[in-house]
Enzyme design. Structure first.
Site: not given
Lengths: 426, 451
Positions: A134, A137, A202-203, A351, A355, A382, A385, A388
């Site tokens: 470990n 931690c 780990n966290t 949407c 946008c 458009c 991406c 939407c």
């Protein structure tokens, strides 16, 4: 019927699901319940030198979505607060009673060779199939020079791994902290030290929230709070990336990966395995739903493998790696356009406003002759991406359609607008 | 989630059912949402952009915003969003036929078939603000020195008074009845307005200051329009429709016959409601929400058989489908395509003769076929009309007061709104909008006069 049996760090496991070293694996009672539920293995809650640590009350904090679901939790709990001997006896009993299941001993000590070696030997003598170091931690223990205080220094990672390898003849899993800049660097250090595998992540260090009445971080302990380790579904994308980086890097080739980080369903597990993990470890999902969730984790994975023609986990392992590339290798001429299915559109307007306000003003509102409104994609504007499509509340109402612009595939290094390319040509 | 919703709605109907056993028959038709239910329900809202529900609300409440505020735990802010557009958001949350307004427009009807329960969420937020009993959410502009008279303390008059008070004018509200609130106090079904909510709301509205209430003063009696015009800088007429339309048939004055609105008003004022317990059968004549309210409440008071007789079909009824279902669930028997032709007093009961009807070339016609029903009580609910007293000087249109698109009557400085003006919608929420808009119009007029 597909068998989920696999080898993780050279250890045979009936399935890829191990419980991570954490509160659920603190004692025999819990681990027994987990094995009865079907878990393939458990990494015992981290053991340290006696005297045992003392924990605080309270220990967990929660991060909920606006919808009330739990995104993640954090904790300030330290390593096992029971005497080492009690833990070792229980591990020994469990190994005897559940010979087909894996128990890995998780351990932690200060930067002292003898301490690591003595502890490793004592744990190895219980019959565990492997040891996990470990080094991750991020709360409490690091203030005493352990956990992430070691894991954040590649040199220490290499040393502790080597000490344990020298002390015992068992597979060694070096558990990495994500609270670093480059995960490959520490994974490489673990490899240099002789690690069989790395366990990650780990966290993530975190403050989960602030109590706005008491004016203190949550969870509060007598009016005060501290940072803690963040885990659960929210950290899965971070873990996927770090796992993929290690799996792809030349420097860490051959290093096995025991993946950890927000794994909640069979699909999550499959994703980690597709990015090269040998097996997975789970904690938060079990804490939130109980050990029974492993049933669908097993069942769902079996059905997935069968329906996609994979005969075993080995066939799935690393399958997504060839397509996981650096940005520089992406095709800049690939073109997608949003397509809105008017028949299934419920006219919520989400949407459009997404946008219009935050993207490329590519969705127009038109009044329908019969009343109501229609949302129309302006193809010229458009950029494909996905925004939407992601926010649309109706499944499959907005899809992203590849369009043939007649242009050949081209990457940034080859692109005429790349100044570096010009420079290289000259 | 859909399951939870359905259960909650069913409970509402069950609690109001005449066969509800020990449950109070006049308990809340839609019980308030618990905090948890409110958050779960709020989470269903998609937070639409330029949402159709806003357009469907006569007062234009910013529904997605107030629901989002419930979601974030900002209940006071949520209530303020509602009350900003509709100071009677509390009554409207209880009495609005949301099934033909905001909830009908909800985009979830297309997706999940069940709209967000906007009405109950609105009540959740407004009730929170009222219960918190904090400072009034709105402040008045500096005193203008202008005085306005409002005739009628119903939804239109009170909404006008609130808005005018915000502009800094001093408002005197007159009403002929002993209590303010108009139909909120006297006309809505008891199970829609439990716990004296109409009075609670009036107290809240008056809390802004600058509004004086004078009760027991009716136009054409204690009040004259000419005097009000002389004494005040502007006048708002919100008298509603107080005169029941007669059936115009022989025997209408039989002792068993009563106007449904009078029956409902008596019931609203009675405490306990059981003091008005009914025996025997009841006939309700009419097809609007008043007819439904009268029929359902008659059942709740113990009437055996309640026959609701309407001259056309279910689809022609003024009552919404939801209201019709509510009546059916409460055991009301519908008889469509029949009109009363005579009433005979038979001692303890009245005998009503009906003629069956049909549509002939789009017009209603009698078939010549008759039947009779006997009942201890006959409730007439075929509509109300404008009581003409005191309004002689004002131009009419179709029996109601004429106003232009800024709520101006034919007399300068005199405004009108609510059910007494000529328009097709006769909902509380529309009356509130009328009052609000008329006040804005009057304010502009007063400021113009000033400059």
């Amino acid at each position: 019927m597909i068998d989920l049996g696999c080898r993780i760090g050279g250890i045979e496991s009936i399935n890829p699901y191990w419980l991570a070293s954490a509160p659920p694996t603190d004692k025999k009672y819990n681990v027994e319940r987990a094995f009865r539920a079907g878990w393939g293995g458990a990494v015992w809650k981290t053991l340290g030198e006696d005297p045992p640590v003392v924990n605080v009350t309270s220990r967990y904090g929660v991060h909920k979505s606006a919808m009330g679901g739990i995104i993640g939790i954090n904790n300030n709990e330290l390593i096992s607060d029971r005497p080492l001997e009690v833990n070792l006896k229980e591990i020994e009993a469990m190994r005897r009673e559940w010979p087909d299941r894996v128990i890995i001993g998780s351990m932690m000590a200060p930067m002292d060779e003898q301490a690591w070696k003595d502890l490793a030997i004592r744990i190895a003598n219980t019959g565990v199939q492997g040891l996990e170091l470990n080094l991750g931690c991020p709360h409490g223990m690091c203030e005493r020079g352990m956990g992430s205080a070691i894991g954040q220094v590649p040199e220490f990672v290499e040393k502790t791994t080597r000490w344990v390898r020298e002390a015992v003849d068992l597979p060694v899993f070096t558990k990495l902290t994500p609270n670093i800049t480059d995960i490959v660097e520490v994974a490489e250090a673990a490899k240099q030290g002789g690690a069989t595998a790395v366990s990650l992540i780990n966290t993530v260090n975190s403050i989960i929230g602030v109590d706005l009445d008491a004016m203190a971080p949550k969870p509060m302990i007598d009016g005060k709070g501290t940072h803690g380790g963040y885990c659960g579904e929210a950290v899965k994308p971070i873990a996927l990336h770090m796992v993929a980086e290690i799996a792809r890097a030349e420097a860490t080739r051959g290093l096995e990966i025991s993946a950890i980080g927000g794994i909640t369903t069979w699909r999550d597990a499959a994703e980690f395995i597709a990015l090269g993990a040998s097996g997975v470890q789970v904690c938060t999902a079990a804490m939130l739903y109980g050990f029974r969730i492993v049933e669908d984790m097993i069942d769902g994975l079996v059905h997935y493998l069968a329906s996609h023609g994979y005969r075993s986990l080995d066939a799935l392992r690393g399958r997504a790696l060839p397509n996981t590339v650096d940005w520089n290798q992406l095709n800049l001429n690939y073109d997608l356009k949003a397509r809105i299915d008017e028949a299934s559109c419920i006219e919520c307007g989400r949407c459009h406003i997404a946008c219009e306000d935050t993207s490329h003003q590519a969705i127009r509102i038109e009044a329908k002759a019969e009343g109501g409104r229609r949302f129309v994609v302006v193809d010229e504007d458009c950029v494909g991406c996905n925004l939407c499509m992601m926010i649309c509340p109706v499944p499959d109402c907005i899809t992203m359609e590849p369009v043939d612009n007649g242009l050949p595939a081209i990457t940034w290094p080859e692109h005429p607008k790349n100044p570096a390319r010009k420079a290289a040509a000259e | 989630m859909g399951q939870t919703r359905q259960t909650a709605r069913d409970e509402g109907v069950a609690a109001s059912s005449a066969n509800g056993g020990a449950a109070d028959p006049f308990a809340d038709l839609h019980p308030p949402l618990t905090a948890t239910q409110a958050v779960v329900e709020a989470d269903r809202c998609l937070y639409c952009y330029e949402a159709p529900c806003i357009a469907a609300c006569p007062t234009g409440i910013d529904i997605p915003t107030f629901i989002h505020q419930i979601r974030t735990g900002n209940l006071v802010g949520s209530a303020e969003t509602i009350l900003e557009a509709n100071i009677m958001g509390g009554t409207c949350a209880r009495a609005c036929p949301t099934e033909i307004l905001c909830e009908q427009a909800c985009v979830l009807n297309a997706r999940e078939r069940e709209p967000v329960e906007i009405g109950r969420l609105q009540r959740h937020a407004v009730d929170h603000l009222l219960a918190a009993n904090g400072p009034h959410p709105f402040t008045r502009a500096p005193e203008t020195g202008k005085r306005i008279a409002v005739v009628g303390a119903g939804p239109a008059g009170l909404a006008f008074a609130h808005e005018a008070a915000r502009f800094g004018h001093s408002v005197t509200v007159y009403d002929a009845r002993p209590k303010p609130g108009g139909l909120n106090e006297y006309g809505l079904a008891a199970y829609k307005m439990v716990n004296d909510f109409a009075q609670q709301e009036v107290r809240f509205i008056l809390g802004i200051g600058g509004i004086e209430l004078r009760l027991g003063m009716g136009l054409g009696k204690e009040l004259k329009l000419a005097d009000l015009r002389a004494e005040y800088d502007a006048v708002f007429i919100g008298v509603g429709l107080t005169e029941p339309v007669p059936l115009g048939i022989p025997g209408e004055d039989a002792p068993a016959v009563e106007d449904a609105i009078d029956f409902i008003a008596r019931l609203r004022q009675a405490e306990p409601k059981s003091s008005l317990a009914l025996k025997g059968d009841v006939i309700v004549i009419g097809g609007g929400n008043t007819a439904i309210d009268a029929a359902v409440q008659a059942r709740k008071l113990g009437a055996e058989m309640v026959h609701l007789v309407y001259r056309r079909g279910p689809e022609h009824m003024g009552a919404t489908h939801w209201e019709q279902d509510l009546a059916r669930l409460n055991g009301v028997i519908f008889r469509h395509w029949a009109r009363p032709v005579a009433i005979a007093d038979r001692g303890d009961v009245a005998e009503v003769t009906f003629e069956r009807t049909r549509l002939a070339d789009g017009r209603l016609a009698g078939t010549g076929e008759h039947f009779t029903l006997r009942a201890a009580h006959v409730l007439k609910a075929v509509g109300q009309r404008l009581a003409p007293e005191g309004l002689e000087e004002l131009r009419r249109e179709g029996g109601k007061l004429w106003v232009d698109d800024r709520y101006r009557t034919s007399l300068p400085g005199v405004y009108a709104g609510g059910d007494c003006i000529a328009r097709t919608v006769d909902l509380t929420v529309q009356a509130v909008e009328d009052g609000k808009q008329a006040a804005r119009s009057a304010d502009a007029f007063l400021k113009e006069k000033e400059s």
